[in-house]
Design an enzyme around this catalytic site. Structure first.
Site, PDB file in Angstrom:
ATOM      1  N   ARG A  47      -1.382 111.170 -66.978  1.00 23.81           N
ATOM      2  CA  ARG A  47      -2.848 111.043 -67.066  1.00 23.81           C
ATOM      3  C   ARG A  47      -3.242 110.247 -68.312  1.00 23.81           C
ATOM      4  NH1 ARG A  47      -5.759 114.847 -69.258  1.00 23.81           N
ATOM      5  NH2 ARG A  47      -4.598 116.581 -68.366  1.00 23.81           N
ATOM      6  N   TYR A  99     -25.296  96.542 -56.740  1.00 30.49           N
ATOM      7  CA  TYR A  99     -24.417  97.266 -55.826  1.00 30.49           C
ATOM      8  C   TYR A  99     -24.960  98.692 -55.704  1.00 30.49           C
ATOM      9  CZ  TYR A  99     -20.402  99.824 -54.138  1.00 30.49           C
ATOM     10  OH  TYR A  99     -19.595 100.654 -53.414  1.00 30.49           O
ATOM     11  N   ASP A 171     -20.548  93.441 -64.300  1.00 29.00           N
ATOM     12  CA  ASP A 171     -19.745  93.743 -63.123  1.00 29.00           C
ATOM     13  C   ASP A 171     -19.264  92.404 -62.556  1.00 29.00           C
ATOM     14  OD1 ASP A 171     -18.760  94.318 -60.574  1.00 29.00           O
ATOM     15  OD2 ASP A 171     -20.152  95.994 -60.282  1.00 29.00           O
ATOM     16  N   LYS A 196     -11.483  95.212 -54.516  1.00 23.62           N
ATOM     17  CA  LYS A 196     -11.961  94.027 -53.809  1.00 23.62           C
ATOM     18  C   LYS A 196     -11.002  92.859 -54.031  1.00 23.62           C
ATOM     19  CE  LYS A 196     -15.266  96.923 -52.975  1.00 23.62           C
ATOM     20  NZ  LYS A 196     -16.468  96.997 -53.774  1.00 23.62           N
TER      21      LYS A 196
HETATM   22  C1  LIG Z   1     -17.235  97.972 -54.381  1.00 25.16           C
HETATM   23  C2  LIG Z   1     -18.010  97.677 -55.606  1.00 25.16           C
HETATM   24  C3  LIG Z   1     -18.120  98.631 -56.638  1.00 25.16           C
HETATM   25  C4  LIG Z   1     -17.551 100.034 -56.523  1.00 25.16           C
HETATM   26  O1  LIG Z   1     -16.191 100.070 -56.441  1.00 25.16           O
HETATM   27  P1  LIG Z   1     -15.305 101.162 -55.630  1.00 25.16           P
HETATM   28  O2  LIG Z   1     -13.934 100.679 -55.862  1.00 25.16           O
HETATM   29  O3  LIG Z   1     -15.757 101.144 -54.211  1.00 25.16           O
HETATM   30  O4  LIG Z   1     -15.580 102.491 -56.262  1.00 25.16           O
HETATM   31  C5  LIG Z   1     -18.797  98.262 -57.782  1.00 25.16           C
HETATM   32  N1  LIG Z   1     -19.371  97.043 -57.911  1.00 25.16           N
HETATM   33  C6  LIG Z   1     -19.297  96.123 -56.940  1.00 25.16           C
HETATM   34  C7  LIG Z   1     -19.943  94.798 -57.149  1.00 25.16           C
HETATM   35  C8  LIG Z   1     -18.622  96.391 -55.759  1.00 25.16           C
HETATM   36  O5  LIG Z   1     -18.567  95.462 -54.791  1.00 25.16           O
END
Ligand SMILES: *Cc1c(COP(=O)(O)O)cnc(C)c1O
Length: 372
Positions: A47, A99, A171, A196
């Site tokens: 962890r 998002y 982000d 992603k």
């Molecule tokens: C998918 C996404 C998230 C969240 O991520 P998870 O891995 O689904 O928890 C945050 N920001 C953006 C722009 C995303 O496309």
């Protein structure tokens, strides 16, 4: 070194013990002490740190040009960790177009906990300045935004935040470090859903925070990671390292396809609008050209006739899969208003498209038959 080289090598050195070119996955949760009580490589318990996770964090730090990285079990966990590193009563500026999961963390978790949040149009710098408070500690940037692909001017927002004594977080999930370099523009934290493009194959969930400075504030983030415990499994870290190796080349191919699909869609009579920063008519095109190496693989399209027409098109597509998420090899399409529920700000006729790595002509022909 250039990002193509870093993607292949940073954090991925051959295993010294065995010579394995591809690093092994360290599943062990615990690590042996030396006779004197010390730990050979500093790992104690998975962890806190794990060798495979450390490799992933080194890779992500190098890709973003940061000083340190904390990897998480999802993008949401990374987002939550950063907001949780602030104090009760602190104020955050977040974009109106965001998002929906980021909004959910702020509304459903952090505001209840005592964080103050203002949602503001981040493409309107005067509105951003007007929303600042003496207690503003963090300005959250998402560019291109979800799902309207609004382009926020990162450098301008960094200037505003610095004048106010606030940190910035960006982000960078949609753009990736191949396309946008937030830390080079003065951003303090880059946030990723590694689920992603970084993973790139729709088979691993993960998140990361990359910090420009390994300072006392990042120590708070690290505590959120190691004490909060939302860490990725070693196998997930390994899958991410595997995906990252091809990231720079995948982003080129995603973009090449998206440019063609976007251009084709703009000329179709049943299409009302295409939101894609690579199009000259996009309101953020000029800012995008200044801060994006290429316009990326995401676009959204508004179909004439609203909700039913959009759902009809999505249902008739055969090469595109109707599913949420983005950044994988397969093209995905989604009616965002249905997914986002009653708080949605997405137009009812809007479909969000993650352009995959199929042949662009097959994607265009698929849209042609679905729109016919
Ligand atoms: C998918 C996404 C998230 C969240 O991520 P998870 O891995 O689904 O928890 C945050 N920001 C953006 C722009 C995303 O496309």
């Amino acid at each position: 070194m250039r990002i193509e080289t870093l993607a292949v090598h940073a954090g991925h050195a051959p295993d010294r013990e065995t010579g394995a070119v591809i690093p092994p996955i360290h599943l062990s949760t615990t690590f042996e002490r030396e006779p004197d009580g010390s730990y050979r490589q500093g790992h104690v318990y998975t962890r806190y740190t794990n060798p495979t996770r450390s490799q992933l964090e080194a890779s992500l730090t190098a890709l973003e040009g940061g000083a340190a990285c904390a990897a998480f079990s999802s993008g949401q966990a990374a987002t939550h960790a950063l907001f949780s590193s602030l104090d009760q009563g602190d104020h955050v500026l977040a974009p109106l177009d965001h998002y929906h999961g980021t909004g959910a963390v702020l509304r459903d978790l952090m505001m209840r906990w005592g964080l103050e949040v203002t949602f503001v149009d981040m493409t309107d710098l005067a509105a951003v300045r007007g929303a600042l408070r003496p207690t503003t500690r963090l300005l959250w940037i998402e560019t291109p935004s979800n799902p309207l692909l609004r382009i926020a001017d990162i450098a301008a927002l960094v200037t505003i935040a610095r004048e106010a004594g606030a940190r910035t977080a960006c982000d960078n999930t949609w753009a990736t470090p191949v396309i946008t370099r937030p830390i080079e523009m003065g951003v303090d934290y880059v946030v990723h859903s590694t689920t992603k493009y970084l993973g790139g194959h729709s088979d691993v969930l993960g998140g990361a925070l990359i910090a420009a400075a390994d300072d006392e504030h990042f120590a708070r983030v690290r505590t959120q990671q190691t004490v909060g415990g939302a860490v990725p499994s070693p196998f997930d870290c390994w899958l991410l390292l595997r995906g990252i190796r091809t990231l720079p080349w995948r982003m080129r191919a995603h973009t090449q396809n998206a440019v063609q699909v976007a251009q084709w869609l703009t000329e179709h009579p049943r299409v009302e609008r295409v939101h894609y920063p690579g199009l000259r008519e996009h309101p953020g095109h000029e800012v995008a050209r200044g801060q994006m190496l290429m316009p990326g693989g995401m676009l959204s399209v508004e179909i004439e006739g609203g909700r039913d027409a959009a759902l009809g098109v999505a249902g008739r597509l055969r090469v595109f899969t109707q599913a949420t998420s983005l950044g994988g090899t397969e093209s995905l399409i989604e009616h965002r208003a249905s997914v986002e529920g009653p708080l949605t700000r997405s137009p009812e006729g809007l479909l969000r498209v993650s352009v995959g790595l199929e042949h662009a002509d097959d994607l265009i022909e698929d849209f042609e038959q679905a729109l016919a």
